[in-house]
Design a protein around this motif. Sequence first.
Motif, PDB file in Angstrom:
ATOM      1  N   LYS A 122       9.207   2.970 -43.593  1.00 30.98           N
ATOM      2  CA  LYS A 122      10.741   3.037 -42.426  1.00 30.98           C
ATOM      3  C   LYS A 122      10.203   4.108 -41.623  1.00 30.98           C
ATOM      4  CE  LYS A 122      12.359   4.225 -46.203  1.00 30.98           C
ATOM      5  NZ  LYS A 122      13.904   5.138 -47.319  1.00 30.98           N
ATOM      6  N   PHE A 123       9.693   4.710 -41.815  1.00 32.81           N
ATOM      7  CA  PHE A 123       8.787   6.172 -40.474  1.00 32.81           C
ATOM      8  C   PHE A 123       8.129   5.753 -39.182  1.00 32.81           C
ATOM      9  CE2 PHE A 123       5.804   8.170 -37.898  1.00 32.81           C
ATOM     10  CZ  PHE A 123       6.382   9.794 -38.078  1.00 32.81           C
ATOM     11  N   TYR A 124       8.017   3.899 -39.391  1.00 35.51           N
ATOM     12  CA  TYR A 124       7.742   3.604 -38.087  1.00 35.51           C
ATOM     13  C   TYR A 124       8.498   2.879 -37.701  1.00 35.51           C
ATOM     14  CZ  TYR A 124       2.569   5.592 -38.400  1.00 35.51           C
ATOM     15  OH  TYR A 124       1.494   6.367 -38.240  1.00 35.51           O
ATOM     16  N   MET A 125       9.013   2.013 -38.565  1.00 35.88           N
ATOM     17  CA  MET A 125      10.342   1.133 -38.033  1.00 35.88           C
ATOM     18  C   MET A 125      11.704   1.479 -37.372  1.00 35.88           C
ATOM     19  SD  MET A 125      12.718  -1.408 -40.319  1.00 35.88           S
ATOM     20  CE  MET A 125      14.228  -2.186 -39.573  1.00 35.88           C
ATOM     21  N   GLN A 126      11.830   3.147 -38.047  1.00 34.13           N
ATOM     22  CA  GLN A 126      12.542   4.157 -37.322  1.00 34.13           C
ATOM     23  C   GLN A 126      12.292   4.660 -35.595  1.00 34.13           C
ATOM     24  OE1 GLN A 126      14.665   7.081 -39.888  1.00 34.13           O
ATOM     25  NE2 GLN A 126      15.589   7.196 -38.695  1.00 34.13           N
ATOM     26  N   ASN A 127      11.155   4.788 -35.520  1.00 34.91           N
ATOM     27  CA  ASN A 127      10.508   5.674 -35.044  1.00 34.91           C
ATOM     28  C   ASN A 127      11.113   4.403 -34.132  1.00 34.91           C
ATOM     29  OD1 ASN A 127       9.749   7.890 -35.621  1.00 34.91           O
ATOM     30  ND2 ASN A 127       7.634   7.771 -35.242  1.00 34.91           N
ATOM     31  N   PHE A 128      10.236   2.507 -33.651  1.00 30.64           N
ATOM     32  CA  PHE A 128      10.346   2.269 -32.456  1.00 30.64           C
ATOM     33  C   PHE A 128      11.752   1.601 -32.177  1.00 30.64           C
ATOM     34  CE2 PHE A 128      10.651  -1.991 -30.960  1.00 30.64           C
ATOM     35  CZ  PHE A 128       9.577  -2.121 -30.442  1.00 30.64           C
ATOM     36  N   THR A 129      12.383   1.539 -33.237  1.00 32.82           N
ATOM     37  CA  THR A 129      14.018   1.251 -33.452  1.00 32.82           C
ATOM     38  C   THR A 129      14.821   1.638 -32.544  1.00 32.82           C
ATOM     39  OG1 THR A 129      14.137  -0.330 -35.338  1.00 32.82           O
ATOM     40  CG2 THR A 129      16.283   0.404 -34.636  1.00 32.82           C
ATOM     41  N   THR A 130      14.377   3.589 -32.324  1.00 36.77           N
ATOM     42  CA  THR A 130      15.161   5.010 -31.902  1.00 36.77           C
ATOM     43  C   THR A 130      14.027   4.530 -30.496  1.00 36.77           C
ATOM     44  OG1 THR A 130      15.228   5.906 -34.011  1.00 36.77           O
ATOM     45  CG2 THR A 130      15.617   7.107 -31.904  1.00 36.77           C
ATOM     46  N   LYS A 131      13.097   4.530 -30.469  1.00 37.30           N
ATOM     47  CA  LYS A 131      12.847   4.380 -29.173  1.00 37.30           C
ATOM     48  C   LYS A 131      13.076   3.015 -27.717  1.00 37.30           C
ATOM     49  CE  LYS A 131       9.577   4.315 -25.633  1.00 37.30           C
ATOM     50  NZ  LYS A 131       9.162   6.003 -24.962  1.00 37.30           N
ATOM     51  N   ILE A 132      13.236   2.399 -28.840  1.00 31.35           N
ATOM     52  CA  ILE A 132      14.420   0.932 -27.750  1.00 31.35           C
ATOM     53  C   ILE A 132      15.714   1.294 -27.660  1.00 31.35           C
ATOM     54  CG2 ILE A 132      15.677  -1.442 -27.769  1.00 31.35           C
ATOM     55  CD1 ILE A 132      11.942  -0.866 -27.072  1.00 31.35           C
ATOM     56  N   VAL A 133      15.908   1.943 -28.773  1.00 37.32           N
ATOM     57  CA  VAL A 133      18.095   2.277 -28.407  1.00 37.32           C
ATOM     58  C   VAL A 133      18.268   3.712 -27.335  1.00 37.32           C
ATOM     59  CG1 VAL A 133      19.732   3.249 -29.606  1.00 37.32           C
ATOM     60  CG2 VAL A 133      18.817   1.277 -30.720  1.00 37.32           C
ATOM     61  N   ASN A 134      17.225   4.337 -28.097  1.00 37.67           N
ATOM     62  CA  ASN A 134      17.170   5.756 -26.627  1.00 37.67           C
ATOM     63  C   ASN A 134      16.692   4.599 -25.325  1.00 37.67           C
ATOM     64  OD1 ASN A 134      18.093   7.323 -28.154  1.00 37.67           O
ATOM     65  ND2 ASN A 134      16.076   8.109 -28.966  1.00 37.67           N
ATOM     66  N   LEU A 135      15.712   4.206 -24.943  1.00 35.73           N
ATOM     67  CA  LEU A 135      15.660   3.345 -23.784  1.00 35.73           C
ATOM     68  C   LEU A 135      16.987   2.942 -23.359  1.00 35.73           C
ATOM     69  CD1 LEU A 135      13.734   2.516 -21.341  1.00 35.73           C
ATOM     70  CD2 LEU A 135      12.813   0.607 -23.241  1.00 35.73           C
ATOM     71  N   MET A 136      17.386   2.298 -23.834  1.00 37.14           N
ATOM     72  CA  MET A 136      18.536   1.069 -23.426  1.00 37.14           C
ATOM     73  C   MET A 136      19.841   2.327 -22.985  1.00 37.14           C
ATOM     74  SD  MET A 136      18.148  -1.607 -23.846  1.00 37.14           S
ATOM     75  CE  MET A 136      16.256  -1.452 -23.532  1.00 37.14           C
ATOM     76  N   LYS A 137      20.066   3.231 -23.725  1.00 37.04           N
ATOM     77  CA  LYS A 137      20.960   4.168 -23.486  1.00 37.04           C
ATOM     78  C   LYS A 137      20.835   4.666 -22.421  1.00 37.04           C
ATOM     79  CE  LYS A 137      22.545   5.144 -27.973  1.00 37.04           C
ATOM     80  NZ  LYS A 137      22.962   7.094 -29.111  1.00 37.04           N
ATOM     81  N   SER A 138      19.652   5.289 -22.082  1.00 38.69           N
ATOM     82  CA  SER A 138      18.814   5.818 -20.403  1.00 38.69           C
ATOM     83  C   SER A 138      19.556   5.280 -19.332  1.00 38.69           C
ATOM     84  CB  SER A 138      17.717   6.669 -20.529  1.00 38.69           C
ATOM     85  OG  SER A 138      16.424   4.833 -20.853  1.00 38.69           O
ATOM     86  N   GLU A 139      19.436   3.660 -19.382  1.00 37.52           N
ATOM     87  CA  GLU A 139      19.623   2.733 -18.752  1.00 37.52           C
ATOM     88  C   GLU A 139      20.928   2.734 -18.500  1.00 37.52           C
ATOM     89  OE1 GLU A 139      17.712   2.653 -16.128  1.00 37.52           O
ATOM     90  OE2 GLU A 139      15.767   3.379 -17.312  1.00 37.52           O
TER      91      GLU A 139
END
Length: 714
Positions: free
Chosen positions: A147-164
């Motif tokens: 769950k730690f690594y899954m949440q990290n990656f999911t958050t990474k993608i969501v934040n990337l989409m938000k930043s753009e």
Amino acid sequence: MVWWLSWVVVVVTIIGDGGVSRADVVGYDGRSLIIGGQRKILFSGSIHYPRSTPEMWPSLIAKAKEGGLHVIQTYVFWNLHEPRPNQYNFIGRYDLVRFIKEIHAQGLYACLRIGPFIESEWTYGGFPFWLHDVPGIIYRSDNEPFKFYMQNFTTKIVNLMKSEGLYASQGGPIILSQIENEYQNVEAAFKEKGPSYVRWAAEMAVGLQTGVPWVMCKQSDAPDPVINTCNGMKCGETFQGPNSPNKPSMWTENWTSFYEVFGGEPYLRSAEDIAFHTTLFIAKKGCYVNYYMYHGGTNFGRTGASYFKTSYYDQAPLDEYGLIRQPKWGHLRQMHAAIKFCSATLLQGVQTNFSFGQLQEAYVFQEESGGCVAFLLNNDQKNNATVQFRNISFELLPKSISILSDCEHVIFSTATVKTEYNERTATSNQKFDSEDGWEEFKDVIPNFSDTSLKSNSLLEHMNTTKDESDYLWYTSSFQQNSSCSEPVLHIESLGHVAHAIVNNIYFGTAHGSHDAKGFTFEMPILLNNEMNNISILSVMVGLPDSGPFLESRFAGLTKVEIQCSKEGTFNFTNQEWGYQVGMLGEKLQIYNDQNLSNVAWSKTKISTNQPFTWYKTVFDRPKGNDPVALDLSTMGKGEVWINGQSIGRYWVSFQNSKGTSSQTLYHVPRSLLKSSENLLVLLEEVGGNPLRISLDTISINYIHEHSHYDHLYQ
């Protein structure tokens, strides 16, 4: 009603000149998605950015739009984007932001299936292999390390989409996100850890506050506010519906054909069958249908999962090369136009359903204002049916649905194809039949004394290679203490392929198949009275992509014996073995121009039917704009590189039940090519003839036929 059952939080976008513009708010109710305050019936198509090239994306998206789609759907490929922990790659074919922005530029919506487990016939289901080595990890379970690594990656993608600014709530195109993927298929295997993981994944995703709804496909227990959706070929018949009356009915994977494997035969799904089941889903108040795939593309490099072909969903409306496949593309286009023409009544009207007989029925949508749409179904597979509807007689073709836009006039029948068929042609552009143009390098077969990694047992293949290569050498040596008459080498493997070399003599190969869990190799060999060397090359053709407990899968050799006709059996399974990961040419990357001099290439007479041989030559780019492919029909098994880029595995020698190769043409994207001096490198594993391969251009005989449906697009 709780807020999340119908609407997602409103977000306001500030415009640079001081004006304020309200971004599209995406919500839903029991009838449909609601975008910017309007209910929508949406048609979507899966196009996976790494299975094509950035240069192809604009054309693919434009053809999808012309075909009547509103949404482009894609997975997010974790193993591509995070090949090492916290080391990210979003360039070239992996440029997710560029892909989403191209969708937006063409006026379409996007559905982002983050997963991050995706299956998708993609190696390891999209997981990066380093995840395997996290202590105590159990994938896709209520397991803290995962769950730690899954949440990290999911958050990474969501934040990337938000930043753009790419979510619809920010004015971008993304109207939906998906968390997990077909988890209900494996949920029971995790016992009490399964349902709790589903709840955690949903809560984690919703907590990221994307401003758009989340979906879980094939997940009837998807927690609110996540929408459960259907995958399959017949969701109009099989889908039990949303798990809440406040959620819409959505179909995230309408399979336009089916995946194909080496040694298998293509699955051909007709345009009429796709149209029938899509229309039935809409008739039953479905509001979103995604075609999987709309463009399949290519499993470049080593990205395909176990036994899966390099060509992916070539039978989709847009083929592997991005060419329109008719009549599939055109027939669906006409269906989209007909449903779009009726959409206001479908979304506002009251639905009723009644039967004409055992195999015929009607779905009717009636508005108070008088608008009326009817779907007349004939479920008889063989016979026409005549039905009376509102005092009008209608002739229904076998296994068909007729759409009546005003409950009187048929504007579309799923069984009536008005689009002309087309054919794809490969034309030889350049032959490679001159020995003078080729050079070869025979890879080195390691013996036990050459290896540094040793073990007193047969190591598991995947954990040893760490997916850095398809290949793992198992080597051993022994001196006979007694004679062995008529020795036979017996190997059992849970890998995909094994090659056997004894005392530097190649004795053959054996392989399994997609539907078999392992295979056995038996071959008479020659032994001497001195030291004998055994070298066995174990090969994986992609890693598994589905099922529970992927982290615990076993591949590679499980037993090695030498059987003697009189003296019994000598078991080598638990004796000392030496290991080498990969081929020498791989390690030295001799497929790159700058590394060619790392080995001595031979310019003498080219070997044919020679295992473990590298071949290289150069060629010029074909003129024109037609797609390009290599015809490798005279090769065996291996991998091919163009200008240092792998265009995928080939396995021509694995024939199907009809005695033909599953794939002989291998796509070479034009963007990889220079005008001249393009470097072609082949690694041939079992033996083939490079002097008879060719570089082809691909064309299609396409006739655009205007019809009375075209005005519906204006």
